[in-house]
Design a protein around this motif. Structure first.
Motif, PDB file in Angstrom:
ATOM      1  N   GLY A  56       0.791  -1.223   0.000  1.00 26.55           N
ATOM      2  CA  GLY A  56       0.000   0.000   0.000  1.00 26.55           C
ATOM      3  C   GLY A  56       0.824   1.275   0.000  1.00 26.55           C
ATOM      4  O   GLY A  56       0.616   2.137   0.852  1.00 26.55           O
ATOM      5  N   PRO A  57       1.749   1.428  -0.941  1.00 27.90           N
ATOM      6  CA  PRO A  57       2.617   2.607  -0.943  1.00 27.90           C
ATOM      7  C   PRO A  57       1.923   3.914  -1.298  1.00 27.90           C
ATOM      8  O   PRO A  57       2.461   4.993  -1.023  1.00 27.90           O
ATOM      9  CB  PRO A  57       3.681   2.263  -1.987  1.00 27.90           C
ATOM     10  N   ALA A  76       7.071  -2.847  -4.150  1.00 30.36           N
ATOM     11  CA  ALA A  76       5.873  -2.168  -3.657  1.00 30.36           C
ATOM     12  C   ALA A  76       4.635  -2.812  -4.275  1.00 30.36           C
ATOM     13  O   ALA A  76       4.526  -2.902  -5.505  1.00 30.36           O
ATOM     14  CB  ALA A  76       5.929  -0.687  -4.005  1.00 30.36           C
ATOM     15  N   VAL A  77       3.711  -3.254  -3.417  1.00 25.77           N
ATOM     16  CA  VAL A  77       2.471  -3.901  -3.877  1.00 25.77           C
ATOM     17  C   VAL A  77       1.314  -2.935  -3.664  1.00 25.77           C
ATOM     18  O   VAL A  77       1.067  -2.487  -2.546  1.00 25.77           O
ATOM     19  CB  VAL A  77       2.216  -5.217  -3.117  1.00 25.77           C
ATOM     20  N   ILE A 101       4.171  -3.758  -8.162  1.00 26.85           N
ATOM     21  CA  ILE A 101       3.272  -4.846  -8.539  1.00 26.85           C
ATOM     22  C   ILE A 101       1.839  -4.422  -8.251  1.00 26.85           C
ATOM     23  O   ILE A 101       1.513  -4.032  -7.125  1.00 26.85           O
ATOM     24  CB  ILE A 101       3.602  -6.130  -7.756  1.00 26.85           C
ATOM     25  N   GLU A 102       0.994  -4.481  -9.262  1.00 29.75           N
ATOM     26  CA  GLU A 102      -0.426  -4.176  -9.076  1.00 29.75           C
ATOM     27  C   GLU A 102      -1.133  -5.464  -8.667  1.00 29.75           C
ATOM     28  O   GLU A 102      -1.269  -6.393  -9.470  1.00 29.75           O
ATOM     29  CB  GLU A 102      -1.037  -3.630 -10.366  1.00 29.75           C
ATOM     30  N   ALA A 103      -1.545  -5.534  -7.416  1.00 28.04           N
ATOM     31  CA  ALA A 103      -2.162  -6.762  -6.913  1.00 28.04           C
ATOM     32  C   ALA A 103      -2.814  -6.504  -5.567  1.00 28.04           C
ATOM     33  O   ALA A 103      -2.533  -5.503  -4.892  1.00 28.04           O
ATOM     34  CB  ALA A 103      -1.115  -7.864  -6.774  1.00 28.04           C
ATOM     35  N   LEU A 113       7.823 -13.608  -3.023  1.00 29.04           N
ATOM     36  CA  LEU A 113       7.734 -12.499  -3.966  1.00 29.04           C
ATOM     37  C   LEU A 113       9.087 -11.837  -4.216  1.00 29.04           C
ATOM     38  O   LEU A 113       9.312 -11.259  -5.276  1.00 29.04           O
ATOM     39  CB  LEU A 113       6.749 -11.453  -3.424  1.00 29.04           C
ATOM     40  N   LEU A 114       9.980 -11.923  -3.239  1.00 29.69           N
ATOM     41  CA  LEU A 114      11.278 -11.286  -3.376  1.00 29.69           C
ATOM     42  C   LEU A 114      12.336 -12.164  -2.735  1.00 29.69           C
ATOM     43  O   LEU A 114      12.032 -12.985  -1.857  1.00 29.69           O
ATOM     44  CB  LEU A 114      11.280  -9.882  -2.769  1.00 29.69           C
ATOM     45  N   PRO A 115      13.594 -12.001  -3.145  1.00 33.92           N
ATOM     46  CA  PRO A 115      14.651 -12.879  -2.622  1.00 33.92           C
ATOM     47  C   PRO A 115      14.995 -12.561  -1.167  1.00 33.92           C
ATOM     48  O   PRO A 115      14.688 -11.487  -0.658  1.00 33.92           O
ATOM     49  CB  PRO A 115      15.835 -12.591  -3.553  1.00 33.92           C
ATOM     50  N   ALA A 116      15.619 -13.503  -0.502  1.00 34.08           N
ATOM     51  CA  ALA A 116      16.111 -13.286   0.861  1.00 34.08           C
ATOM     52  C   ALA A 116      17.421 -12.487   0.801  1.00 34.08           C
ATOM     53  O   ALA A 116      18.115 -12.513  -0.216  1.00 34.08           O
ATOM     54  CB  ALA A 116      16.329 -14.631   1.538  1.00 34.08           C
ATOM     55  N   PRO A 117      17.735 -11.778   1.896  1.00 31.38           N
ATOM     56  CA  PRO A 117      16.973 -11.605   3.141  1.00 31.38           C
ATOM     57  C   PRO A 117      15.858 -10.568   2.972  1.00 31.38           C
ATOM     58  O   PRO A 117      16.072  -9.521   2.390  1.00 31.38           O
ATOM     59  CB  PRO A 117      18.026 -11.128   4.143  1.00 31.38           C
ATOM     60  N   ARG A 118      14.672 -10.900   3.480  1.00 34.37           N
ATOM     61  CA  ARG A 118      13.481 -10.083   3.266  1.00 34.37           C
ATOM     62  C   ARG A 118      13.107  -9.303   4.525  1.00 34.37           C
ATOM     63  O   ARG A 118      13.151  -9.825   5.629  1.00 34.37           O
ATOM     64  CB  ARG A 118      12.292 -10.963   2.873  1.00 34.37           C
TER      65      ARG A 118
END
Length: 279
Positions: A56-57, A76-77, A101-103, A113-118
């Motif tokens: 929610g950016p 950013a989702v 990402i629009e979702a 959704l993204l690589p580590a470290p998250r």
């Protein structure tokens, strides 16, 4: 930290250009003050090499602050298409570090959704904060840390101690999986438009040794039953689980106690007992 490529418009210009007024239906209250955003972005500590998830950016106030850190990337989702268009300008300035990402965040597998470290850093939309937190507690081991903005009432429930007014199911689930701390409190005036309530930032650091999905589900059942009828003694509120007296006896918990008096460790014993019974 890579500098933006090209001239970046101010966030006020971005909002005006895209007609990005906050919408109540989406639980939007934008956080635009650069100083406050920088304070929030600093809460996880050094982000060097970390991959940050933001939910929610909106127009990107906190996103800009996160990009000003040494984070390896920011994902950013966002569900609001107007905000997607506004964030495109920011993405163009940071093509190698920002992904938009629009979702619907509730429908995404954020752990992969993204690589580590998250790390998760987000001013969560009010209407999805609690459901997202429960989801993330199931996969907490995937994250190094979570720094999340909630309505202050929700933040106080997450960090509440046993035998306090706010202590409940959310407290137990969050504290069972993470070390939880209240980091910042913000007044309504910090947001655009100002909400009717105060807000607060909670820091969650996942414990090692994650539980099995079956044990997590067992704890969810126990806490739902116990707090669903919190005025009842446990021998009554846990009846829906079957053989409540036996479950309590095996956990060493008196049946005349109520849910809000139990520690997280005691809820863990009940969940372990319930799971063992089903095996």
């Amino acid at each position: 930290m890579a500098a933006p490529s090209g001239t970046l418009p101010s966030i006020a210009e971005t909002i005006a250009r895209h007609g990005l007024d906050a919408r109540k239906s989406l639980g939007q209250h934008f956080l635009l003050d650069p100083a406050i955003c920088a304070r929030i972005a600093a809460q996880p500590g050094d982000l060097t090499g970390r991959h940050v998830l933001e939910i929610g950016p909106g127009p990107g106030g906190l996103t800009r602050a996160l990009l000003d850190t040494k984070a390896a990337s920011v994902t950013a989702v966002e569900i609001d298409r107007r905000a997607i268009a506004a964030l495109a300008e920011l993405q163009a300035a940071y093509p190698d570090r920002l992904r938009v990402i629009e979702a619907d965040a509730l429908k995404l597998d954020t752990a992969t959704l993204l690589p580590a470290p998250r790390v998760v850093v987000a001013n969560l939309p009010y209407n999805i904060g609690s459901p997202l937190l429960v989801r993330w507690m199931q996969e907490a081991a995937c994250f190094k840390a979570l720094v999340l903005m909630f309505q202050q009432e929700v933040a106080e429930r997450i960090t509440a101690a046993p035998d306090s007014e706010g202590y409940g199911r959310l407290s137990v689930l969050a504290q069972w999986r993470c070390r939880c701390a209240m980091l910042l409190r913000l007044p309504p005036g910090a947001f655009t438009p100002p909400p009717k309530v105060h807000s607060a930032v909670v820091g969650l650091t996942p414990h090692p040794d994650p539980p099995s999905p079956a044990l997590f589900a067992s704890l969810e059942r126990v806490t739902a039953a116990a707090f669903g009828q919190r005025r009842k003694m446990l021998r009554g509120s846990l009846k829906s689980l079957g053989e409540a007296d036996r479950l309590l006896d095996e956990a060493g918990i008196a049946g005349d106690r109520r849910a809000e008096t139990l520690s997280v460790a005691e809820f863990d014993r009940l969940a372990q007992g319930l799971l063992a019974r089903s095996l």
